[in-house]
Motif scaffolding. Structure first.
Motif, short mmCIF file in Angstrom:
data_model
loop_
_atom_site.label_atom_id
_atom_site.label_comp_id
_atom_site.label_asym_id
_atom_site.label_seq_id
_atom_site.Cartn_x
_atom_site.Cartn_y
_atom_site.Cartn_z
N LEU A 1 0.81 -1.07 -0.18
CA LEU A 1 0.06 0.12 0.07
C LEU A 1 0.75 1.29 -0.08
CD1 LEU A 1 -2.68 1.22 0.11
CD2 LEU A 1 -2.70 1.11 2.67
N TYR A 2 1.97 1.16 0.75
CA TYR A 2 2.82 2.24 0.67
C TYR A 2 3.56 2.63 -0.57
CZ TYR A 2 7.19 4.96 1.63
OH TYR A 2 8.34 5.73 1.28
N HIS A 3 3.71 1.76 -1.46
CA HIS A 3 4.49 1.93 -2.64
C HIS A 3 3.38 2.48 -3.59
CE1 HIS A 3 8.33 0.34 -1.68
NE2 HIS A 3 7.85 -0.77 -1.18
N LEU A 4 2.11 1.85 -3.48
CA LEU A 4 0.94 2.36 -4.39
C LEU A 4 0.65 4.05 -4.27
CD1 LEU A 4 -1.25 1.80 -6.37
CD2 LEU A 4 -2.75 1.31 -4.32
N LEU A 5 0.78 4.17 -3.04
CA LEU A 5 0.26 5.53 -2.48
C LEU A 5 1.59 6.70 -2.75
CD1 LEU A 5 -1.86 5.09 0.67
CD2 LEU A 5 -2.64 4.97 -1.60
N SER A 6 2.57 5.97 -2.90
CA SER A 6 3.74 6.79 -3.06
C SER A 6 3.83 7.08 -4.49
CB SER A 6 5.07 6.27 -2.56
OG SER A 6 5.01 5.98 -1.07
N TYR B 1 -9.82 2.62 3.93
CA TYR B 1 -9.62 1.27 3.94
C TYR B 1 -9.28 0.87 2.70
CZ TYR B 1 -10.81 -3.56 4.85
OH TYR B 1 -10.91 -5.00 4.88
N ALA B 2 -8.18 -0.03 2.36
CA ALA B 2 -7.78 -0.46 1.09
C ALA B 2 -8.22 -2.05 1.00
CB ALA B 2 -6.39 -0.43 0.86
N PRO B 3 -9.42 -2.30 0.21
CA PRO B 3 -9.82 -3.65 0.08
C PRO B 3 -8.97 -4.65 -0.32
CG PRO B 3 -10.92 -2.17 -1.57
CD PRO B 3 -9.97 -1.43 -0.69
N VAL B 4 -9.29 -5.96 -0.37
CA VAL B 4 -8.25 -7.02 -0.84
C VAL B 4 -7.92 -6.96 -2.02
CG1 VAL B 4 -10.09 -8.72 -1.01
CG2 VAL B 4 -7.71 -9.26 -0.33
N CYS B 5 -8.93 -6.67 -3.05
CA CYS B 5 -8.70 -6.44 -4.44
C CYS B 5 -7.37 -5.58 -4.61
CB CYS B 5 -9.93 -6.00 -5.00
SG CYS B 5 -10.22 -4.32 -4.78
N VAL B 6 -7.08 -4.63 -3.91
CA VAL B 6 -5.99 -3.66 -3.94
C VAL B 6 -4.78 -4.56 -4.17
CG1 VAL B 6 -4.51 -1.86 -3.24
CG2 VAL B 6 -7.10 -1.66 -3.25
N PHE B 7 -4.79 -5.75 -3.51
CA PHE B 7 -3.72 -6.50 -3.37
C PHE B 7 -3.58 -7.79 -4.13
CE2 PHE B 7 -4.62 -4.21 0.51
CZ PHE B 7 -3.54 -3.16 0.74
N ARG B 8 -4.76 -8.26 -4.43
CA ARG B 8 -4.97 -9.49 -5.31
C ARG B 8 -5.23 -9.42 -6.37
NH1 ARG B 8 -5.52 -13.42 -0.75
NH2 ARG B 8 -5.44 -15.04 -2.34
N ASP B 9 -6.26 -8.39 -6.89
CA ASP B 9 -6.67 -8.40 -8.09
C ASP B 9 -5.67 -7.81 -9.06
OD1 ASP B 9 -8.18 -8.27 -10.35
OD2 ASP B 9 -10.00 -7.30 -9.58
N LYS B 10 -5.13 -8.85 -9.95
CA LYS B 10 -3.95 -8.53 -10.91
C LYS B 10 -4.59 -8.01 -12.08
CE LYS B 10 -1.24 -10.57 -8.19
NZ LYS B 10 -0.43 -9.58 -7.24
N THR B 11 -5.85 -7.59 -12.35
CA THR B 11 -6.33 -7.12 -13.64
C THR B 11 -6.62 -5.37 -13.21
OG1 THR B 11 -8.77 -7.49 -12.81
CG2 THR B 11 -7.84 -9.09 -13.93
N LEU B 12 -6.31 -4.99 -12.02
CA LEU B 12 -6.46 -3.50 -11.62
C LEU B 12 -5.19 -3.12 -11.94
CD1 LEU B 12 -8.66 -3.64 -8.50
CD2 LEU B 12 -9.48 -3.37 -10.69
N GLN C 1 -7.23 2.25 -10.70
CA GLN C 1 -8.10 1.57 -10.22
C GLN C 1 -7.98 0.88 -8.94
OE1 GLN C 1 -7.85 -1.41 -13.55
NE2 GLN C 1 -9.85 -0.43 -14.55
N LYS C 2 -6.95 0.60 -8.61
CA LYS C 2 -6.58 0.48 -7.25
C LYS C 2 -6.70 1.62 -6.01
CE LYS C 2 -3.35 -3.48 -8.16
NZ LYS C 2 -1.94 -3.90 -7.88
N LEU C 3 -6.32 2.51 -6.68
CA LEU C 3 -6.39 3.85 -5.85
C LEU C 3 -7.88 4.29 -5.62
CD1 LEU C 3 -3.73 6.23 -7.36
CD2 LEU C 3 -3.51 5.27 -4.90
N GLN C 4 -8.57 3.89 -6.52
CA GLN C 4 -10.20 4.21 -6.73
C GLN C 4 -11.00 3.52 -5.64
OE1 GLN C 4 -11.21 4.14 -10.91
NE2 GLN C 4 -10.33 6.15 -11.47
N ARG C 5 -10.19 2.20 -5.52
CA ARG C 5 -11.22 1.40 -4.46
C ARG C 5 -10.98 1.62 -3.08
NH1 ARG C 5 -11.70 -0.16 -9.35
NH2 ARG C 5 -12.64 -2.16 -9.89
N ILE C 6 -9.95 2.53 -3.04
CA ILE C 6 -9.75 2.85 -1.33
C ILE C 6 -11.02 3.76 -0.94
CG2 ILE C 6 -8.49 4.28 0.21
CD1 ILE C 6 -6.03 3.84 -1.61
N CYS C 7 -11.56 3.32 0.22
CA CYS C 7 -12.84 4.04 0.80
C CYS C 7 -12.74 4.10 2.24
CB CYS C 7 -14.14 3.06 0.42
SG CYS C 7 -13.80 1.26 1.26
#
Length: 378
Positions: free
Chosen positions: A15-20, A95-106, A110-116
């Protein structure tokens, strides 16, 4: 938006690397980690701090929000409870849901948009389905009343499939999905349920709970399905089967089925009061199963299994116990948040629970004796 990431565990680092990333609207100012063994500084010289230090920064307006990854629900809830006690506004816990880490299609965006906001998360800690209502062991004081089920009862597969697909519309991820009973190995279609759950919830931790009596008789299709779907087989070690545990372990090991054998179950707790004289609100407040045993039958769910099994007690002893607490998934206007709110409040049936009920030695039912209410109620 200045944020603090809570946890420096594996997903926290991802998550740190994504948000950076430069395209991220979030500016990581600090990382919160309670494990002192891995404290230090990040490669970007972002400080790793205690929760208290991060909260201080929040109240000094140096931090706008906190964000945490999808972890064990007890960990996520513990973080939430701590922050609320520190007067952090609920809307400021993301909250960063599990798809941010496990869904390789995102992709990253798209991962950033899943944060809620954590309160609005579309994930649920657990769900249970009963693959059979009856059992081949029939323990006294069974909390599921399996010994009171007079004939073989299995769920309707089509109804179960419909229910789980509707559930998916509200909760994109279930952290743990348990298949219980009764004894689930009595269900000859069990492999279909395992395939169904894995297909709809690809990242869920599937657990099959069994007394182990029928392990050696499992058909090849079930053995293959257990392996294919990465199911954890949990064997509850009742005293009557203690001398069979080595054989069960070797069989599951030989067939490469991941499994766990519980410690011996020497006691059962009587968790019901058939008189309905308990304090329902207090029971719910102190219930140690709360938020850990949500249950589904067909297209209905409840915060625990009691609404679905209590009719067995009523029928056996001619009681008039109201069935409350169920949620029809076809109800209009439902959302994940509303479902969670419904499951997080007491209802009339809580008066029939006795969470501090007495413990009694484990025993099998004696078919030569008549039914006795005291075997199921304090």
């Amino acid at each position: 938006m200045n944020i603090a990431i809570i946890t420096w565990q594996r997903d926290g680092k991802e998550l740190y690397h994504l948000l950076s990333k430069t395209a991220s609207p979030y500016q990581v100012r600090m990382v919160v980690e309670k494990d002192f063994h891995i404290w230090g500084r990040t490669e970007d010289d972002i400080p790793v701090v205690s929760l208290g230090r991060a909260v201080q920064a929040y109240h000094q307006n140096d931090i706008d929000q906190f964000v945490m990854p999808s972890l064990e629900e007890s960990v996520n809830r513990g973080i939430e409870e701590a922050l609320l006690r520190f007067r952090v506004r609920p809307k400021d816990l993301l909250y960063a849901p599990v798809c941010v880490f496990r869904d390789k299609t995102l992709n990253e965006q798209q991962k950033l948009q899943r944060i809620c906001v954590y309160e609005d998360r579309e994930e649920l800690e657990t769900m249970e389905i009963h693959a059979a209502d009856h059992c081949n062991l029939n323990c006294k004081n069974c909390s599921m009343f399996c010994g009171l089920v007079e004939q073989a009862i299995f769920p309707d597969f089509t109804e179960t499939e419909t229910g789980i697909r509707i559930l998916k519309k509200y909760f994109h991820h279930i952290k743990k999905f348990r298949i219980i009973g009764g004894e689930p190995l009595l269900n000859k279609e069990l492999h279909r349920y395992l395939d169904l759950i894995r297909d709809i919830y690809p990242y869920t931790d599937i657990r099959l709970i069994s007394n182990g009596l029928l392990v050696h008789k499992m058909p090849d299709i079930l053995i293959r399905t257990l392996r294919k779907n990465d199911v954890t087989f949990i064997v509850t070690q009742y005293p009557a089967l203690a001398d069979q545990m080595d054989g069960i372990h070797h069989f599951l090991n030989e067939h490469e089925i991941r499994h766990e054998i519980t410690d011996p179950v020497w006691e059962f707790q009587k968790i019901y009061d058939a008189s309905g004289c308990q304090n329902g609100e207090q029971n719910f407040k102190t219930c140690h199963w709360k938020k850990t045993c949500a249950t589904m039958y067909g297209t209905s769910i409840a915060g625990c299994f009691v609404p679905f099994v209590i009719p067995c007690l009523s029928r056996a002893f001619h009681l008039d116990i109201p069935v409350t607490g169920m949620i029809n998934l076809n109800e209009t206007g439902l959302t994940a948040k509303k479902i969670r709110e419904k499951m997080d409040r007491p209802h009339a049936l809580c008066r029939y629970c006795a969470p501090n009920g007495i413990f009694v030695p484990w025993q099998k039912m004696d078919s030569r004796q008549g039914l006795c209410l005291e075997d199921w109620s304090i």
